[in-house]
Write an enzyme that holds these catalytic residues in place. Structure first.
Site, mmCIF file in Angstrom:
data_model
loop_
_atom_site.group_PDB
_atom_site.id
_atom_site.type_symbol
_atom_site.label_atom_id
_atom_site.label_comp_id
_atom_site.label_asym_id
_atom_site.label_seq_id
_atom_site.Cartn_x
_atom_site.Cartn_y
_atom_site.Cartn_z
ATOM 1 N N TYR A 48 0.714 -1.289 -0.087
ATOM 2 C CA TYR A 48 0.054 -0.023 -0.081
ATOM 3 C C TYR A 48 0.771 1.173 -0.063
ATOM 4 O O TYR A 48 0.475 2.356 -0.514
ATOM 5 C CB TYR A 48 -0.814 -0.010 1.242
ATOM 6 C CG TYR A 48 -2.126 -0.985 1.027
ATOM 7 C CD1 TYR A 48 -2.042 -2.186 1.191
ATOM 8 C CD2 TYR A 48 -3.328 -0.279 1.261
ATOM 9 C CE1 TYR A 48 -3.318 -2.935 1.079
ATOM 10 C CE2 TYR A 48 -4.474 -1.103 1.308
ATOM 11 C CZ TYR A 48 -4.386 -2.442 1.096
ATOM 12 O OH TYR A 48 -5.685 -3.123 0.906
ATOM 13 N N ASP A 82 -6.049 -7.325 4.451
ATOM 14 C CA ASP A 82 -7.403 -7.045 3.744
ATOM 15 C C ASP A 82 -8.275 -8.035 3.103
ATOM 16 O O ASP A 82 -9.122 -8.138 3.082
ATOM 17 C CB ASP A 82 -6.945 -6.096 2.512
ATOM 18 C CG ASP A 82 -8.035 -5.372 1.861
ATOM 19 O OD1 ASP A 82 -9.225 -4.918 2.584
ATOM 20 O OD2 ASP A 82 -7.824 -5.413 0.635
ATOM 21 N N LYS A 117 4.263 -15.210 3.235
ATOM 22 C CA LYS A 117 4.166 -15.954 2.043
ATOM 23 C C LYS A 117 5.943 -16.191 2.005
ATOM 24 O O LYS A 117 6.691 -15.789 1.065
ATOM 25 C CB LYS A 117 3.805 -14.993 0.745
ATOM 26 C CG LYS A 117 4.042 -15.945 -0.527
ATOM 27 C CD LYS A 117 2.986 -17.066 -0.690
ATOM 28 C CE LYS A 117 3.086 -17.875 -2.002
ATOM 29 N NZ LYS A 117 2.088 -18.974 -2.175
ATOM 30 N N ASP A 145 -1.800 -18.815 1.276
ATOM 31 C CA ASP A 145 -2.506 -19.399 0.468
ATOM 32 C C ASP A 145 -3.312 -20.683 1.394
ATOM 33 O O ASP A 145 -4.502 -20.942 1.171
ATOM 34 C CB ASP A 145 -2.066 -20.108 -0.969
ATOM 35 C CG ASP A 145 -0.532 -20.628 -0.700
ATOM 36 O OD1 ASP A 145 -0.077 -20.542 0.496
ATOM 37 O OD2 ASP A 145 0.025 -21.044 -1.548
ATOM 38 N N ASP A 175 -12.209 -9.950 4.550
ATOM 39 C CA ASP A 175 -13.265 -10.124 4.016
ATOM 40 C C ASP A 175 -13.776 -11.555 3.832
ATOM 41 O O ASP A 175 -14.820 -11.765 3.965
ATOM 42 C CB ASP A 175 -13.200 -9.693 2.356
ATOM 43 C CG ASP A 175 -13.386 -8.249 2.357
ATOM 44 O OD1 ASP A 175 -13.165 -7.290 3.356
ATOM 45 O OD2 ASP A 175 -14.092 -7.446 1.290
HETATM 46 C C1 IPM Z 1 -10.481 -1.795 3.789
HETATM 47 C C2 IPM Z 1 -10.629 -1.374 2.345
HETATM 48 C C3 IPM Z 1 -9.384 -0.346 2.058
HETATM 49 C C4 IPM Z 1 -8.047 -1.034 2.392
HETATM 50 C C5 IPM Z 1 -9.334 0.652 0.865
HETATM 51 C C6 IPM Z 1 -10.666 1.044 0.529
HETATM 52 C C7 IPM Z 1 -8.278 1.622 0.645
HETATM 53 O O1 IPM Z 1 -10.513 -2.322 1.353
HETATM 54 O O2 IPM Z 1 -10.503 -1.012 4.662
HETATM 55 O O3 IPM Z 1 -10.621 -3.130 3.900
HETATM 56 O O4 IPM Z 1 -7.523 -1.818 1.347
HETATM 57 O O5 IPM Z 1 -7.521 -0.934 3.240
HETATM 58 MN MN MN Z 2 -10.795 -4.443 2.287
#
Ligand code: IPM
Ligand code: MN
Ligand code: NAD
Length: 364
Positions: free
Chosen positions: A141, A243, A187, A219, A247
């Site tokens: 990032y 990240d 990794k 992975d 999710d």
């Molecule tokens: C998160 C989001 C952010 C990230 C984006 C919007 C910059 O996906 O907070 O998970 O990747 O950190």
């Molecule tokens: Mn995210």
């Protein structure tokens, strides 16, 4: 308890879910005598439209002068073709750097109140309770150099020992409040940054002899999160892996809208749900505000140090979920579902009832 909170509703469903989180905190003001003040500022696409910048100076100043920041979400399809530094998301990334929080705590736990919502079989997912500790200020990032030409593009994954050590300490400390197991995810079979990560985490682990440490390749971790989510306690990992895995971990609950987060370790703590601005459901009243409401609960836990108040909010959420109140993301098998503000209202009522009950009990 006096706290100055800067509220950044942002884009899409951000304002809709943030409003519900603030309602819950205001209930603590009104009934339990807390003294939380709220100042709203703009960020993301909304801020670009209003001020020409995704993180206007006045927003940043207000955040730096507050005790905590509560953010909804940023991002809009309007900026889909914009360069990274001109996008709404750039405002959030700049804010994270400015506030300095490097440890992003993302809990994902199975809840009996929505046991029917997880896509996993009950015997696989029952009692799964994972805390992802995501490094938030390093890796791809922010690594330099980065850039692109018409025919090529590049980013740099970079970590220093210090960056790894400080987030590792937070993960070990968090695990001490839980089941005392840290899975460090990397990794290391391919990346130099991961080899450094593994070495530094192994060395920090010596400061925490009571905590078990294991290393896992990313992975394999993605696979294990789906096959055997109950094997994890704390997952410690770098920025991009965290990240993605967070999710994925939302599938334990059944919806991305359920996950809250707290970013700690810097000058000002930052609270935001894990999900984004969800343009596909913005302004429809379908957004699940529980990730935002429980981000407010994390604020009570980590900034206000009021563990009982945090647990009370979380139990009110369970209470209304058990009653069958669910937004459509959770209501797949149960009809149309209720709206974002109906959930906020129900949590507010449950909290007000619980606080009044507590008050009359103490008065007796
Ligand atoms: C998160 C989001 C952010 C990230 C984006 C919007 C910059 O996906 O907070 O998970 O990747 O950190
Ligand atoms: Mn995210
Ligand atoms: P998203 O998280 O916004 O949505 C993914 C899917 O989950 C969508 O189908 C959405 O409807 C659903 N969803 C998300 N939150 C929900 C909620 N609270 N209730 C019900 N359903 C929900 O991810 P995306 O669609 O990939 O990204 C949309 C925008 O959000 C992009 O601009 C992205 O950069 C941004 N984003 C911002 C943040 C943040 O501000 N922290 C996080 C992730 C993505």
């Amino acid at each position: 308890m006096k706290l100055k909170i800067t509220v950044l509703p942002g884009d899409g469903i951000g304002p809709e879910v943030t409003e519900q989180a603030i309602r819950v905190l205001r209930t603590l003001n009104d009934i339990a005598g807390y003294d939380f003040s709220f100042e709203e500022q703009s960020i993301g696409a909304a801020a670009i439209r209003q001020h020409g910048s995704p993180l206007p100076r006045q927003t940043l100043d207000a955040c730096l002068q507050s005790d905590a920041v509560l953010l909804g979400a940023v991002g809009s399809p309007e900026f889909d073709s914009a360069a990274p530094h001109e996008r709404p998301e750039a405002g959030l990334l700049q804010l994270r750097v400015a506030l300095g929080g490097f440890a992003n705590l993302r809990p994902a736990r199975w809840r009996s109140s929505i046991a029917d919502c997880s896509p996993f079989r009950r015997e696989i997912v029952m009692n799964a309770d994972v805390l992802i500790v995501r490094e938030l200020l390093g890796g791809l990032y922010f690594g330099e150099p980065r850039g692109s030409s018409d025919t090529e593009a590049f980013n740099t994954m970079r970590y220093t020992e210090e960056q790894v050590a400080r987030v590792a300490r937070i993960a070990f400390e968090q695990s001490r409040t839980r089941r005392k197991k840290v899975t460090s995810v990397d990794k290391a079979n391919v990346l130099e940054t991961s080899r450094l990560w593994r070495r530094v985490v192994t060395s920090v682990a010596r400061e925490f002899p009571d905590v078990a440490l294991e290393h896992m390749l990313v992975d394999s971790c993605a696979m294990q999160l789906a096959m055997q989510p109950t094997r994890f306690d704390v997952i410690l990992t770098e920025n991009l892996f965290g990240d993605i895995l967070s999710d994925q971990a939302a599938s334990i609950t059944g919806s991305l809208g359920m996950l809250p987060s707290a970013t700690i370790g810097g000058a000002v703590d930052l609270y935001e749900p894990v999900h984004g601005s969800a343009p596909d459901i913005a302004a429809t009243g379908k957004a699940n505000p529980i990730g935002a409401i429980e981000s407010a609960a994390m604020l009570l836990r980590h900034t206000a140090k009021m563990e009982r108040a945090a647990e009370l909010v979380e139990s009110c959420v369970d209470h209304i979920l058990l009653q069958g109140m669910r937004t459509p993301d959770l209501a797949r098998s149960r009809g149309r579902g209720v709206s974002t503000s109906e959930i906020g209202n129900a949590v507010e009522m449950a909290l007000a009832d619980a606080l009044h009950l507590r008050h009359s009990y103490h008065a007796v």
